[in-house]
Write an enzyme that holds these catalytic residues in place. Structure first.
Site, PDB file in Angstrom:
ATOM      1  NE  ARG A  48      27.650  35.578  56.396  1.00 43.26           N
ATOM      2  CZ  ARG A  48      28.562  36.116  57.203  1.00 43.26           C
ATOM      3  NH1 ARG A  48      29.537  35.368  57.679  1.00 43.26           N
ATOM      4  NH2 ARG A  48      28.482  37.388  57.526  1.00 43.26           N
ATOM      5  CG  HIS A 102      10.688  41.692  49.538  1.00 47.11           C
ATOM      6  ND1 HIS A 102      11.296  41.701  48.314  1.00 47.11           N
ATOM      7  CD2 HIS A 102       9.781  42.709  49.517  1.00 47.11           C
ATOM      8  CE1 HIS A 102      10.801  42.692  47.569  1.00 47.11           C
ATOM      9  NE2 HIS A 102       9.871  43.316  48.271  1.00 47.11           N
ATOM     10  N   GLY A 111      14.658  46.654  44.573  1.00 50.10           N
ATOM     11  CA  GLY A 111      15.784  47.545  44.857  1.00 50.10           C
ATOM     12  C   GLY A 111      15.420  48.987  44.560  1.00 50.10           C
ATOM     13  CG  HIS A 121       4.914  43.493  47.349  1.00 50.45           C
ATOM     14  ND1 HIS A 121       5.147  44.148  46.158  1.00 50.45           N
ATOM     15  CD2 HIS A 121       5.987  43.756  48.120  1.00 50.45           C
ATOM     16  CE1 HIS A 121       6.314  44.791  46.232  1.00 50.45           C
ATOM     17  NE2 HIS A 121       6.834  44.563  47.408  1.00 50.45           N
ATOM     18  CG  HIS A 179       9.341  46.414  43.894  1.00 50.24           C
ATOM     19  ND1 HIS A 179       9.471  45.048  43.757  1.00 50.24           N
ATOM     20  CD2 HIS A 179       9.272  46.637  45.234  1.00 50.24           C
ATOM     21  CE1 HIS A 179       9.485  44.485  44.969  1.00 50.24           C
ATOM     22  NE2 HIS A 179       9.352  45.415  45.868  1.00 50.24           N
ATOM     23  CD  GLU A 220       9.383  50.831  47.394  1.00 51.00           C
ATOM     24  OE1 GLU A 220      10.067  50.217  46.549  1.00 51.00           O
ATOM     25  OE2 GLU A 220       9.331  50.488  48.580  1.00 51.00           O
ATOM     26  CG  ASP A 259       7.640  45.823  50.896  1.00 54.45           C
ATOM     27  OD1 ASP A 259       7.988  46.999  50.854  1.00 54.45           O
ATOM     28  OD2 ASP A 259       8.032  44.960  50.077  1.00 54.45           O
TER      29      ASP A 259
HETATM   30  N1  LIG Z   1      10.076  47.833  49.454  1.00 52.68           N
HETATM   31  C1  LIG Z   1      11.075  47.363  48.669  1.00 52.68           C
HETATM   32  N2  LIG Z   1      11.381  48.036  47.544  1.00 52.68           N
HETATM   33  C2  LIG Z   1      12.347  47.565  46.728  1.00 52.68           C
HETATM   34  N3  LIG Z   1      13.092  46.458  46.972  1.00 52.68           N
HETATM   35  C3  LIG Z   1      12.829  45.792  48.092  1.00 52.68           C
HETATM   36  C4  LIG Z   1      11.812  46.203  48.993  1.00 52.68           C
HETATM   37  N4  LIG Z   1      11.788  45.338  50.043  1.00 52.68           N
HETATM   38  C5  LIG Z   1      12.723  44.425  49.809  1.00 52.68           C
HETATM   39  N5  LIG Z   1      13.344  44.671  48.640  1.00 52.68           N
HETATM   40  C6  LIG Z   1      14.425  43.857  48.140  1.00 52.68           C
HETATM   41  O1  LIG Z   1      15.583  44.632  48.333  1.00 52.68           O
HETATM   42  C7  LIG Z   1      16.569  44.060  47.525  1.00 52.68           C
HETATM   43  C8  LIG Z   1      17.489  45.156  47.091  1.00 52.68           C
HETATM   44  C9  LIG Z   1      18.806  44.557  46.714  1.00 52.68           C
HETATM   45  C10 LIG Z   1      19.654  45.611  46.056  1.00 52.68           C
HETATM   46  O2  LIG Z   1      19.181  46.713  45.849  1.00 52.68           O
HETATM   47  C11 LIG Z   1      21.016  45.286  45.696  1.00 52.68           C
HETATM   48  C12 LIG Z   1      21.820  46.283  45.172  1.00 52.68           C
HETATM   49  C13 LIG Z   1      23.126  45.974  44.840  1.00 52.68           C
HETATM   50  C14 LIG Z   1      23.638  44.696  45.026  1.00 52.68           C
HETATM   51  C15 LIG Z   1      22.819  43.723  45.558  1.00 52.68           C
HETATM   52  C16 LIG Z   1      23.334  42.331  45.797  1.00 52.68           C
HETATM   53  O3  LIG Z   1      22.576  41.471  46.269  1.00 52.68           O
HETATM   54  O4  LIG Z   1      24.522  42.092  45.528  1.00 52.68           O
HETATM   55  C17 LIG Z   1      21.498  43.990  45.887  1.00 52.68           C
HETATM   56  C18 LIG Z   1      15.862  43.379  46.361  1.00 52.68           C
HETATM   57  O5  LIG Z   1      16.226  42.027  46.392  1.00 52.68           O
HETATM   58  C19 LIG Z   1      14.397  43.517  46.676  1.00 52.68           C
HETATM   59  O6  LIG Z   1      13.718  42.283  46.448  1.00 52.68           O
HETATM   60 ZN   LIG Z   2       8.800  45.102  47.964  1.00 54.86          ZN
END
Ligand SMILES: Nc1ncnc2c1ncn2[C@@H]1O[C@H](CCC(=O)c2cccc(C(=O)O)c2)[C@@H](O)[C@H]1O
Ligand SMILES: [Zn+2]
Length: 355
Positions: free
Chosen positions: A84, A31, A185, A29, A212, A215, A293
């Site tokens: 990008r 990212h 997310g 786990h 997930h 959490e 994480d």
């Molecule tokens: N501990 C964590 N717990 C949960 N997630 C975690 C954790 N660590 C990392 N992430 C990552 O955070 C991202 C969140 C991305 C997200 O919410 C979002 C919302 C609206 C639009 C977009 C976009 O891209 O347009 C993205 C996810 O990709 C996930 O893989």
């Molecule tokens: Zn995570």
């Protein structure tokens, strides 16, 4: 808040830190974007002056300080915005692999959110080629085997779910290293059952389910991930400790929890490490794996997470080696690969403990 530039050093005994540092490990786990080191983030921020991300690694320390989970996601997305071009993707992936190899990680399942990159304009074919090039280079140069988990950014809704499962199952796009399908997310306001059709399609295509859950919300989210998304492992699952029947179910069916202790503190999902439920998980017989994480964002790394777990669980070297083998057992690596890493762990541990 800690100085995120220097990895936290848990107050576990220094010789245990030394044992962990060279212990062969697997990580399940972690990212992709969340593993971008301060140096990489600063380098990418310098390439894209329009960003709000500081270019000075020192200033990143304050930037990577979160008051709550929502703030963490904001910071996370500002780093996503720095990725990008396909070259940014390849550089990031290769450097993450280098950092994993430095920690003696032999195998890692890296969670990638392709929707977040393709919706920001990176060509999907070029994205897949970039991660696969880096994966093959890392295996050839570092000996670290990487596999991918593609996850849905849940808050982005069903449009992102559709795009993610298309990228994960279209035979013309799906990368060779892809093994699993996840959901990340915020959990609050993002119920798991709505994603069942997408997980069904991913599972039908041979991918393993690792959402997930639990959490930042209660045990029902974990139950939903198990029943509606057919989860084989649970990301975090922290709130499972509130439901003895759930703990018993996880233990009976050997559904591993991907525990990320420092993450849970940094995002305020858990108040203090001493209150972390990892002890309850072990006491209930749940298969616990240790993970980082988003290590640079949380000022930690995998080795430090093993030291934290060892201290909270009062483990010696043999106990830590068992934790490492838990991750190998719960991984989606083939049996030959699992045996190879298990043997390495046992040989290393025996040599370390030899009189
Ligand atoms: N501990 C964590 N717990 C949960 N997630 C975690 C954790 N660590 C990392 N992430 C990552 O955070 C991202 C969140 C991305 C997200 O919410 C979002 C919302 C609206 C639009 C977009 C976009 O891209 O347009 C993205 C996810 O990709 C996930 O893989
Ligand atoms: Zn995570």
């Amino acid at each position: 808040m800690t100085d995120h530039l220097d990895v936290l050093v848990d107050p576990a005994p220094l010789d245990l830190h030394a044992f962990i540092a060279s212990l062969p490990k697997a990580e399940l786990h972690v990212h992709h974007v969340g593993s971008a080191s301060p140096r990489i983030v600063a380098e990418l921020a310098a390439r894209h002056p329009d960003t709000k991300v500081p270019t000075d690694p020192e200033a990143l320390v304050d930037f990577f300080t979160f008051t709550d989970f929502a703030r963490f996601i904001d910071v996370y997305l500002s780093v996503v915005d720095l990725i990008r071009t396909p070259e940014d993707v390849r550089l990031l992936t290769y450097e993450v692999a280098r950092d994993l190899a430095r920690q003696q990680v032999r195998y890692a399942e890296l969670t990638i959110t392709p929707f977040s990159s393709t919706r920001r304009g990176i060509d999907e074919r070029a994205f897949m080629d970039a991660i696969e090039d880096a994966r093959k280079a890392a295996e050839a140069e570092f000996g670290t085997v990487l596999r991918w988990c593609f996850d849905i950014p849940g808050e982005a809704g069903l449009e992102s779910a559709e795009e993610t499962v298309r990228l994960a199952t279209d035979e013309r796009l799906r990368p060779e290293g892809l093994v699993s399908f996840g959901l990340g997310g915020p959990e609050i306001g993002v119920p798991r059952p709505q994603f069942k059709p997408y997980f069904d399609r991913a599972i039908a295509a041979g991918l393993r389910s690792v959402p997930h859950a639990g959490e930042t919300t209660g045990p029902q989210t974990v139950w939903d991930a198990l029943t509606h998304l057919r989860a084989e492992r649970i990301g975090h699952g922290t709130s499972s400790a509130q439901d003895d029947r759930l703990l018993a179910h996880l233990a009976e069916h050997r559904i591993a929890l991907e525990v990320c202790p420092t993450s849970n503190i940094a995002t305020r999902a858990v108040r203090t490490l001493d209150e972390h439920p990892i002890k309850e998980f072990v006491k209930a017989g749940v298969l616990v794996t240790v993970n980082s994480d988003d290590p640079p964002m949380f000022g930690t790394d995998l080795n430090n997470e093993y030291a934290v777990a060892a201290r909270l669980l009062e483990l010696d070297e043999r106990g830590v080696a068992e934790l490492a083998k838990n991750a190998v057992d719960a991984s989606f690596l083939d049996e030959a690969g699992k045996s190879r890493i298990r043997d390495e762990i046992d040989t290393y541990t025996a040599a370390w403990l030899a009189p």
